[in-house]
Design an enzyme around this catalytic site. Structure first.
Site, mmCIF file in Angstrom:
data_model
loop_
_atom_site.group_PDB
_atom_site.id
_atom_site.type_symbol
_atom_site.label_atom_id
_atom_site.label_comp_id
_atom_site.label_asym_id
_atom_site.label_seq_id
_atom_site.Cartn_x
_atom_site.Cartn_y
_atom_site.Cartn_z
ATOM 1 N N HIS A 182 27.600 -102.035 88.794
ATOM 2 C CA HIS A 182 29.045 -102.169 89.057
ATOM 3 C C HIS A 182 29.352 -103.533 89.690
ATOM 4 O O HIS A 182 30.328 -104.185 89.323
ATOM 5 C CB HIS A 182 29.516 -101.092 90.051
ATOM 6 C CG HIS A 182 29.416 -99.680 89.562
ATOM 7 N ND1 HIS A 182 28.810 -98.684 90.284
ATOM 8 C CD2 HIS A 182 29.878 -99.094 88.427
ATOM 9 C CE1 HIS A 182 28.900 -97.544 89.623
ATOM 10 N NE2 HIS A 182 29.534 -97.759 88.487
ATOM 11 N N LYS A 187 34.397 -84.777 88.345
ATOM 12 C CA LYS A 187 33.022 -84.470 88.778
ATOM 13 C C LYS A 187 33.097 -84.102 90.256
ATOM 14 O O LYS A 187 34.066 -84.437 90.919
ATOM 15 C CB LYS A 187 32.138 -85.717 88.652
ATOM 16 C CG LYS A 187 32.123 -86.330 87.264
ATOM 17 C CD LYS A 187 31.441 -87.693 87.298
ATOM 18 C CE LYS A 187 31.651 -88.456 86.005
ATOM 19 N NZ LYS A 187 31.283 -89.858 86.078
ATOM 20 N N ARG A 189 26.800 -100.227 78.916
ATOM 21 C CA ARG A 189 25.339 -100.356 79.036
ATOM 22 C C ARG A 189 24.726 -100.103 77.662
ATOM 23 O O ARG A 189 24.909 -100.878 76.749
ATOM 24 C CB ARG A 189 24.813 -99.376 80.097
ATOM 25 C CG ARG A 189 25.275 -99.693 81.506
ATOM 26 C CD ARG A 189 25.021 -98.562 82.447
ATOM 27 N NE ARG A 189 25.702 -97.374 81.985
ATOM 28 C CZ ARG A 189 25.772 -96.227 82.635
ATOM 29 N NH1 ARG A 189 25.169 -96.104 83.782
ATOM 30 N NH2 ARG A 189 26.429 -95.199 82.161
ATOM 31 N N SER A 223 24.831 -94.285 88.418
ATOM 32 C CA SER A 223 24.957 -93.663 89.751
ATOM 33 C C SER A 223 24.300 -92.291 89.777
ATOM 34 O O SER A 223 23.638 -91.925 90.753
ATOM 35 C CB SER A 223 26.433 -93.497 90.126
ATOM 36 O OG SER A 223 27.056 -94.739 90.241
HETATM 37 O O1 PNS Z 1 32.712 -94.329 86.501
HETATM 38 P P1 PNS Z 1 33.211 -93.345 85.504
HETATM 39 O O2 PNS Z 1 32.968 -91.951 85.995
HETATM 40 O O3 PNS Z 1 32.661 -93.595 84.138
HETATM 41 O O4 PNS Z 1 34.805 -93.553 85.406
HETATM 42 C C1 PNS Z 1 35.588 -92.694 84.622
HETATM 43 C C2 PNS Z 1 37.074 -92.931 84.937
HETATM 44 C C3 PNS Z 1 37.343 -92.773 86.409
HETATM 45 C C4 PNS Z 1 37.480 -94.317 84.497
HETATM 46 C C5 PNS Z 1 37.866 -91.855 84.125
HETATM 47 O O5 PNS Z 1 37.378 -90.585 84.440
HETATM 48 C C6 PNS Z 1 39.362 -91.902 84.414
HETATM 49 O O6 PNS Z 1 40.059 -92.763 83.925
HETATM 50 N N1 PNS Z 1 39.848 -90.981 85.273
HETATM 51 C C7 PNS Z 1 41.259 -90.891 85.638
HETATM 52 C C8 PNS Z 1 41.966 -89.757 84.897
HETATM 53 C C9 PNS Z 1 42.314 -90.166 83.468
HETATM 54 O O7 PNS Z 1 43.063 -91.092 83.239
HETATM 55 N N2 PNS Z 1 41.736 -89.425 82.517
HETATM 56 C C10 PNS Z 1 42.000 -89.635 81.099
HETATM 57 C C11 PNS Z 1 41.017 -90.620 80.470
HETATM 58 S S1 PNS Z 1 41.375 -90.828 78.763
#
Ligand code: PNS
Length: 166
Positions: free
Chosen positions: A18, A42, A98, A136
């Protein structure tokens, strides 16, 4: 005109991968909002306040090295990322990529976000070679099983993980 980008994630906790994306993302924008999701679907190991605090301390470290000129801020958000991006006047969302395994999820998320708001572009930065495999979730598992995580996260984060796993 100030160009704002959002780098969103769960950051549970922030890893070297990150931080690499933050350093590089800050080079292609004027204002980088590192956005910690409250609703990432999560159950996190670190609370939202802890994740923001750890990220902020690591970003202060990056700033103290004088490497970046862009303004970097850490914020938390709830609700949809795309709505948060719009209300922050962000022109783009930055995501790190990645291995191939990330692609399907990122492809789908980008497509859904684009359907909801086609004005905000998602830009991908390939993970650096040495960070290709850092996740993570795996770092947490290694920490829980008493393994060596020093190659994956900074010392501050390793200490926080060790403390959590006691
Ligand atoms: O680090 P991560 O877990 O890959 O991040 C995922 C994240 C936080 C970017 C994604 O879960 C997200 O955008 N969450 C906010 C809710 C949302 O907008 N969900 C719809 C995604 S299409």
């Amino acid at each position: 005109m100030t160009r704002t980008a959002i780098y969103p994630g769960s950051f549970d906790p922030v890893t070297n991968g990150h931080l690499d994306i933050i350093r590089r993302g800050a080079k292609i924008t004027d204002h980088l909002l590192v956005a910690v999701a409250k609703d990432a679907g999560k159950s996190p190991m670190f609370s939202i306040d802890e994740r923001v605090e750890l990220l902020s301390r690591e970003i202060d470290h990056i700033k103290s090295q004088g490497e970046v000129t862009a303004k970097i801020e850490v914020v938390s958000f709830s609700g949809l990322l795309i709505d948060f991006a719009k209300s922050s006047n962000a022109a783009m969302i930055i995501r790190g990529l990645r291995a191939v395994t990330d692609f399907e999820y990122e492809f789908q998320m980008t497509g859904m976000n684009r359907r909801m708001n086609a004005e905000i572009e998602t830009v991908f930065l390939m993970a650096s070679e040495k960070n290709q495999f850092i996740a993570s979730s795996m770092v947490k598992e290694i920490a829980k099983l008493d393994g060596d995580i020093s190659g994956f996260v900074p010392q501050l984060i390793a200490d926080a993980l060790t403390e959590k796993c006691k």
